[in-house]
Design a protein around this motif. Structure first.
Motif, PDB file in Angstrom:
ATOM      1  N   TRP A  91     -10.475   2.268 -39.346  1.00  0.00           N
ATOM      2  CA  TRP A  91      -9.726   1.275 -38.581  1.00  0.00           C
ATOM      3  C   TRP A  91      -8.967   0.339 -39.504  1.00  0.00           C
ATOM      4  N   ALA A  92      -9.523   0.039 -40.668  1.00  0.00           N
ATOM      5  CA  ALA A  92      -8.825  -0.838 -41.621  1.00  0.00           C
ATOM      6  C   ALA A  92      -7.495  -0.214 -42.038  1.00  0.00           C
ATOM      7  N   VAL A  93      -7.494   1.080 -42.278  1.00  0.00           N
ATOM      8  CA  VAL A  93      -6.257   1.781 -42.644  1.00  0.00           C
ATOM      9  C   VAL A  93      -5.302   1.771 -41.451  1.00  0.00           C
ATOM     10  N   THR A  94      -5.845   1.991 -40.273  1.00  0.00           N
ATOM     11  CA  THR A  94      -5.023   1.969 -39.069  1.00  0.00           C
ATOM     12  C   THR A  94      -4.306   0.630 -38.962  1.00  0.00           C
ATOM     13  N   ARG A  95      -5.016  -0.467 -39.218  1.00  0.00           N
ATOM     14  CA  ARG A  95      -4.389  -1.786 -39.169  1.00  0.00           C
ATOM     15  C   ARG A  95      -3.313  -1.925 -40.245  1.00  0.00           C
ATOM     16  N   SER A  96      -3.506  -1.297 -41.405  1.00  0.00           N
ATOM     17  CA  SER A  96      -2.500  -1.409 -42.460  1.00  0.00           C
ATOM     18  C   SER A  96      -1.208  -0.692 -42.096  1.00  0.00           C
ATOM     19  N   ILE A  97      -1.279   0.272 -41.190  1.00  0.00           N
ATOM     20  CA  ILE A  97      -0.084   0.984 -40.731  1.00  0.00           C
ATOM     21  C   ILE A  97       0.858   0.007 -40.008  1.00  0.00           C
ATOM     22  N   LEU A  98       0.307  -1.077 -39.485  1.00  0.00           N
ATOM     23  CA  LEU A  98       1.135  -2.049 -38.772  1.00  0.00           C
ATOM     24  C   LEU A  98       2.210  -2.652 -39.666  1.00  0.00           C
ATOM     25  N   SER A  99       2.047  -2.567 -40.978  1.00  0.00           N
ATOM     26  CA  SER A  99       3.074  -3.078 -41.885  1.00  0.00           C
ATOM     27  C   SER A  99       4.382  -2.303 -41.740  1.00  0.00           C
ATOM     28  N   LEU A 100       4.322  -1.127 -41.130  1.00  0.00           N
ATOM     29  CA  LEU A 100       5.530  -0.325 -40.918  1.00  0.00           C
ATOM     30  C   LEU A 100       6.491  -0.968 -39.919  1.00  0.00           C
ATOM     31  N   LYS A 101       6.007  -1.986 -39.185  1.00  0.00           N
ATOM     32  CA  LYS A 101       6.884  -2.629 -38.202  1.00  0.00           C
ATOM     33  C   LYS A 101       8.083  -3.294 -38.860  1.00  0.00           C
ATOM     34  N   SER A 102       8.032  -3.529 -40.155  1.00  0.00           N
ATOM     35  CA  SER A 102       9.168  -4.142 -40.854  1.00  0.00           C
ATOM     36  C   SER A 102      10.291  -3.137 -41.128  1.00  0.00           C
ATOM     37  N   LEU A 103      10.015  -1.850 -40.929  1.00  0.00           N
ATOM     38  CA  LEU A 103      11.039  -0.823 -41.160  1.00  0.00           C
ATOM     39  C   LEU A 103      11.918  -0.673 -39.922  1.00  0.00           C
ATOM     40  N   SER A 104      13.230  -0.710 -40.101  1.00  0.00           N
ATOM     41  CA  SER A 104      14.144  -0.676 -38.956  1.00  0.00           C
ATOM     42  C   SER A 104      14.110   0.658 -38.194  1.00  0.00           C
ATOM     43  N   ASP A 105      13.671   1.731 -38.843  1.00  0.00           N
ATOM     44  CA  ASP A 105      13.585   3.028 -38.159  1.00  0.00           C
ATOM     45  C   ASP A 105      12.432   3.082 -37.153  1.00  0.00           C
ATOM     46  N   VAL A 106      11.452   2.215 -37.304  1.00  0.00           N
ATOM     47  CA  VAL A 106      10.259   2.234 -36.449  1.00  0.00           C
ATOM     48  C   VAL A 106      10.510   1.370 -35.220  1.00  0.00           C
ATOM     49  N   GLU A 107      10.508   1.994 -34.040  1.00  0.00           N
ATOM     50  CA  GLU A 107      10.736   1.278 -32.782  1.00  0.00           C
ATOM     51  C   GLU A 107       9.444   0.809 -32.131  1.00  0.00           C
ATOM     52  N   GLU A 108       8.414   1.635 -32.176  1.00  0.00           N
ATOM     53  CA  GLU A 108       7.149   1.297 -31.511  1.00  0.00           C
ATOM     54  C   GLU A 108       5.987   1.800 -32.351  1.00  0.00           C
ATOM     55  N   ILE A 109       4.874   1.042 -32.311  1.00  0.00           N
ATOM     56  CA  ILE A 109       3.629   1.457 -32.960  1.00  0.00           C
ATOM     57  C   ILE A 109       2.508   1.235 -31.948  1.00  0.00           C
ATOM     58  N   HIS A 110       1.716   2.273 -31.708  1.00  0.00           N
ATOM     59  CA  HIS A 110       0.612   2.183 -30.746  1.00  0.00           C
ATOM     60  C   HIS A 110      -0.668   2.729 -31.369  1.00  0.00           C
ATOM     61  N   THR A 111      -1.797   2.030 -31.192  1.00  0.00           N
ATOM     62  CA  THR A 111      -3.071   2.673 -31.480  1.00  0.00           C
ATOM     63  C   THR A 111      -3.394   3.475 -30.224  1.00  0.00           C
ATOM     64  N   VAL A 112      -3.958   4.656 -30.408  1.00  0.00           N
ATOM     65  CA  VAL A 112      -4.195   5.549 -29.277  1.00  0.00           C
ATOM     66  C   VAL A 112      -5.582   6.167 -29.342  1.00  0.00           C
ATOM     67  N   ALA A 113      -6.055   6.621 -28.201  1.00  0.00           N
ATOM     68  CA  ALA A 113      -7.294   7.390 -28.129  1.00  0.00           C
ATOM     69  C   ALA A 113      -6.903   8.864 -28.181  1.00  0.00           C
ATOM     70  N   GLY A 114      -7.733   9.671 -28.782  1.00  0.00           N
ATOM     71  CA  GLY A 114      -7.440  11.099 -28.848  1.00  0.00           C
ATOM     72  C   GLY A 114      -7.515  11.603 -30.269  1.00  0.00           C
ATOM     73  N   ASP A 115      -6.718  12.614 -30.562  1.00  0.00           N
ATOM     74  CA  ASP A 115      -6.757  13.264 -31.870  1.00  0.00           C
ATOM     75  C   ASP A 115      -6.182  12.414 -32.989  1.00  0.00           C
ATOM     76  N   SER A 116      -5.330  11.455 -32.671  1.00  0.00           N
ATOM     77  CA  SER A 116      -4.683  10.619 -33.681  1.00  0.00           C
ATOM     78  C   SER A 116      -5.164   9.190 -33.566  1.00  0.00           C
ATOM     79  N   ALA A 117      -4.945   8.430 -34.642  1.00  0.00           N
ATOM     80  CA  ALA A 117      -5.277   7.007 -34.624  1.00  0.00           C
ATOM     81  C   ALA A 117      -4.110   6.191 -34.086  1.00  0.00           C
ATOM     82  N   MET A 118      -2.892   6.633 -34.432  1.00  0.00           N
ATOM     83  CA  MET A 118      -1.713   5.870 -34.054  1.00  0.00           C
ATOM     84  C   MET A 118      -0.577   6.800 -33.638  1.00  0.00           C
TER      85      MET A 118
END
Length: 166
Positions: A91-118
């Motif tokens: 989960w700590a790594v998952t939270r670090s992915i949130l830093s990608l929100k500063s990239l203009s190519d990234v429109e949405e970031i979601h944590t999800v249930a299932g096979d992936s973390a985000m």
């Protein structure tokens, strides 16, 4: 002997009271937020000041969170739409992915249930730009994998529907 009792309380989200006029107003605004209060009032059979008060209340209650322009991604040089499933080791790594929100190519970031973390929704200039973005994701410590899905033709993109289904 005292019992150690931990009570977990969940915060109930207070839902604003939305009447049929509010929901119709939201549906109209979701389609075209540039309409004047006068035009909105005509469509709702209300006065412009009454519509203005409703919009003001809906904003203060957090129902309307912003007013934005929808852009044509092709015309602004971002025609490649993709969804990226990101796998992480914790989960700590998952939270670090949130830093990608500063990239203009990234429109949405979601944590999800299932096979992936985000799940990321991205729009890039081309496949090379997408590859560069994937390289940034791959450089995050604790990242374990991605699966990318490139959209061929988007048929429907919209926000939540304010009108309730019957």
């Amino acid at each position: 002997m005292d019992k150690d009792v931990t009570v977990v309380q969940t915060k109930l989200i207070q839902q604003p009271k939305l009447d049929a006029k509010d929901r119709t107003l939201l549906a109209i605004l979701a389609e075209d937020a540039s309409l004047s209060y006068s035009e909105l009032g005509r469509q709702l059979h209300l006065s412009a000041p009454a519509v203005h008060e409703r919009v003001k209340r809906l904003k203060s209650e957090g129902v309307i969170t912003g007013t934005v322009a929808r852009l044509d991604s092709n015309k602004i040089g971002r025609p490649l739409l993709a969804f990226i499933h990101v796998d992480t080791s914790s989960w700590a790594v998952t939270r670090s992915i949130l830093s990608l929100k500063s990239l203009s190519d990234v429109e949405e970031i979601h944590t999800v249930a299932g096979d992936s973390a985000m799940l990321l929704k991205v729009r890039t200039q081309n496949t090379q730009s997408l590859e560069a973005l994937l390289e940034v994701i791959h450089s995050i410590d604790g990242f374990t994998g991605t699966r990318s899905y490139i959209v061929l033709t988007p048929h429907l993109e919209r926000g939540p529907a304010p009108l309730l289904s019957k």
